[in-house]
Design a protein around this motif. Structure first.
Motif, short mmCIF file in Angstrom:
data_model
loop_
_atom_site.label_atom_id
_atom_site.label_comp_id
_atom_site.label_asym_id
_atom_site.label_seq_id
_atom_site.Cartn_x
_atom_site.Cartn_y
_atom_site.Cartn_z
N LEU A 72 23.48 -5.69 -6.41
CA LEU A 72 22.33 -4.82 -5.29
C LEU A 72 21.75 -5.90 -4.54
CD1 LEU A 72 21.26 -1.79 -7.26
CD2 LEU A 72 22.85 -1.67 -5.27
N GLY A 73 21.04 -6.63 -5.51
CA GLY A 73 20.36 -7.71 -4.46
C GLY A 73 21.20 -8.59 -3.81
N ALA A 74 22.30 -9.02 -4.30
CA ALA A 74 22.97 -9.92 -3.34
C ALA A 74 23.64 -9.24 -2.20
CB ALA A 74 24.34 -10.28 -4.22
N LEU A 79 13.94 0.25 -4.35
CA LEU A 79 14.70 1.35 -4.57
C LEU A 79 13.92 2.66 -4.56
CD1 LEU A 79 17.61 0.12 -6.90
CD2 LEU A 79 17.87 0.75 -4.56
N PHE A 80 12.63 2.42 -5.52
CA PHE A 80 12.15 3.58 -5.83
C PHE A 80 10.60 3.76 -5.34
CE2 PHE A 80 15.25 2.48 -9.50
CZ PHE A 80 16.03 3.84 -9.10
N TRP A 113 27.57 -4.14 -4.50
CA TRP A 113 27.32 -4.98 -3.34
C TRP A 113 27.33 -4.31 -2.20
CZ3 TRP A 113 29.56 -5.98 1.35
CH2 TRP A 113 29.02 -7.03 2.14
N ARG A 114 27.96 -3.20 -1.86
CA ARG A 114 28.16 -2.65 -0.62
C ARG A 114 27.12 -1.79 -0.34
NH1 ARG A 114 33.54 -1.05 -2.19
NH2 ARG A 114 32.89 1.33 -1.97
N ALA A 115 26.31 -1.04 -1.67
CA ALA A 115 25.12 -0.61 -1.47
C ALA A 115 24.00 -1.11 -1.19
CB ALA A 115 24.82 0.28 -2.71
N GLY A 116 23.98 -2.12 -1.64
CA GLY A 116 22.91 -3.26 -1.38
C GLY A 116 22.87 -3.83 -0.01
N GLU A 129 26.15 2.29 -10.11
CA GLU A 129 25.70 2.23 -11.46
C GLU A 129 24.54 1.29 -11.34
OE1 GLU A 129 25.97 3.62 -14.25
OE2 GLU A 129 27.90 4.22 -14.37
N GLY A 130 24.31 0.53 -10.48
CA GLY A 130 23.15 -0.53 -10.20
C GLY A 130 21.96 0.27 -10.28
N VAL A 131 21.95 1.52 -9.47
CA VAL A 131 20.80 2.01 -8.94
C VAL A 131 20.11 2.76 -10.13
CG1 VAL A 131 19.55 4.20 -7.78
CG2 VAL A 131 21.35 2.52 -6.57
#
Length: 338
Positions: free
Chosen positions: A196-198, A310-311, A257-260, A281-283
């Motif tokens: 997510l960070g990437a 995120l939160f 990655w796409r979400a990030g 899942e990363g969230v």
């Protein structure tokens, strides 16, 4: 030839079912929705997740958990982390006394913070050491296309790991065994946070330098928490650690990655998840890991920064600035810090 049940007809479950069928096993792929079953059985593809790839003849689908699991020598569970406990409860009545259970789910149970194998054993105490986890750098889109892929299967039982290895391994899908269940599960879960960070870094327009640093420091965070939770540090240098981290942080196949990337472009989390249309899942793992880091008193600045984005509504650029402006320290000290 073995009778195998694959529980979960998403892209990953379908790809792994195809591997097992290619190896001559009799595979029943369980899907909750009847239309998915009909499409797989009649059109020989999973139109929703892997529409361009035909499925092998030895793979059939069913919406009956009893038909799938009863008499199966191996049950592969490939469902999202939040659904795993409920699905295992559905599997339990039909599970044979000698059957092995392998899960391919990367995450933690959010309420309990348990690893996936812990959830399985809690729901089926009689399973003992007949549980394993499959993890490693492995996009479903490449596995279904029979592109060379290498993964690891971890179990507390060497026999369980070796039996599962024999059922999966073939000319395009290489499988290693590993006794470190904790490390393999933690590596598979935490790499999604770093991915997510990437993606966020790329979405902000940062370059390779930033992403390389993020991945390296992310690996340090994974190792610090993992060893505190009982993992072997060397596991994070293997397929379930560095390997999975590399592929998930650098590939456009990666939904994390796409979400990030979408977050880095300024989209709200709710809009990102709706646009993705699949579980990221990363969230949930970021929320769980933030709690684990607090519980185990482990410093995880990248995870904390992503949690705030995120939160807590923190602007991504401000999160990056906060990371870059942390106090001066030694790299060796940071690697060893708990």
């Amino acid at each position: 030839m073995a009778k195998v049940a694959v529980v979960g007809a998403g892209s990953w479950g379908t790809a792994l079912a195809a591997v097992l069928a290619d190896n001559g096993n009799e595979v029943l792929l369980w899907a909750r929705h009847a239309e998915v079953v009909t499409t797989i059985n009649e059109k020989r593809c999973n139109q929703k997740y892997l529409p361009t790839h035909s499925l092998p003849d030895g793979l059939q689908a069913t919406s009956s958990m009893m038909d799938a699991v009863d008499g199966a020598e191996l049950i592969l569970v490939a469902v999202p982390s939040h659904a795993l406990r409920a699905v295992v409860r559905e599997v339990r009545p039909y599970l044979g006394e000698e059957a092995l259970v392998v899960h391919a789910t990367k995450g933690f149970e959010l309420d309990s913070l348990k690893r996936m194998s812990e959830v399985i054993v809690e729901e089926v105490p009689s399973i003992g050491n007949r549980v394993a986890v499959l993890s490693g750098p492995s996009h479903a889109e490449e596995v279904i296309a029979k592109q060379p892929t290498t993964v690891v299967i971890a179990s507390h039982s060497e026999q369980t790991a070796c039996v599962a290895q024999s059922l999966f391994i073939n000319s395009y899908f290489r499988v290693y065994t590993n006794p470190d269940v904790i490390g393999v599960e933690i590596g598979g879960a935490l790499k999604n946070i770093i991915a997510l960070g990437a993606g966020l870094s790329d979405g902000l327009g940062f370059g390779d330098n930033a992403k390389a640093a993020l991945m390296t420091r992310g690996l340090a965070e994974m190792t610090r928490l993992g060893t505190k939770m009982g993992a072997d540090a060397i596991t994070f240098l293997g397929l379930a650690g560095v390997g999975d981290l590399m592929v998930t942080c650098t590939s456009h196949h990666s939904r994390n990655w796409r979400a990030g990337h979408l977050l880095g472009q300024g989209k709200a989390l709710e809009d990102v998840l709706q646009e993705m249309g699949m579980v990221v899942e990363g969230v949930k793992t970021t929320r769980a890991t933030q709690r684990l880091a607090t519980s185990f008193e482990v410093e995880m600045p990248i995870t904390t920064a992503l949690y705030k984005v995120l939160f807590e509504g923190m602007e991504p650029r401000l999160a990056v600035e906060a990371l870059m402006n942390r106090g001066k320290t030694s790299e060796a000290a940071e690697l060893l810090k708990g």
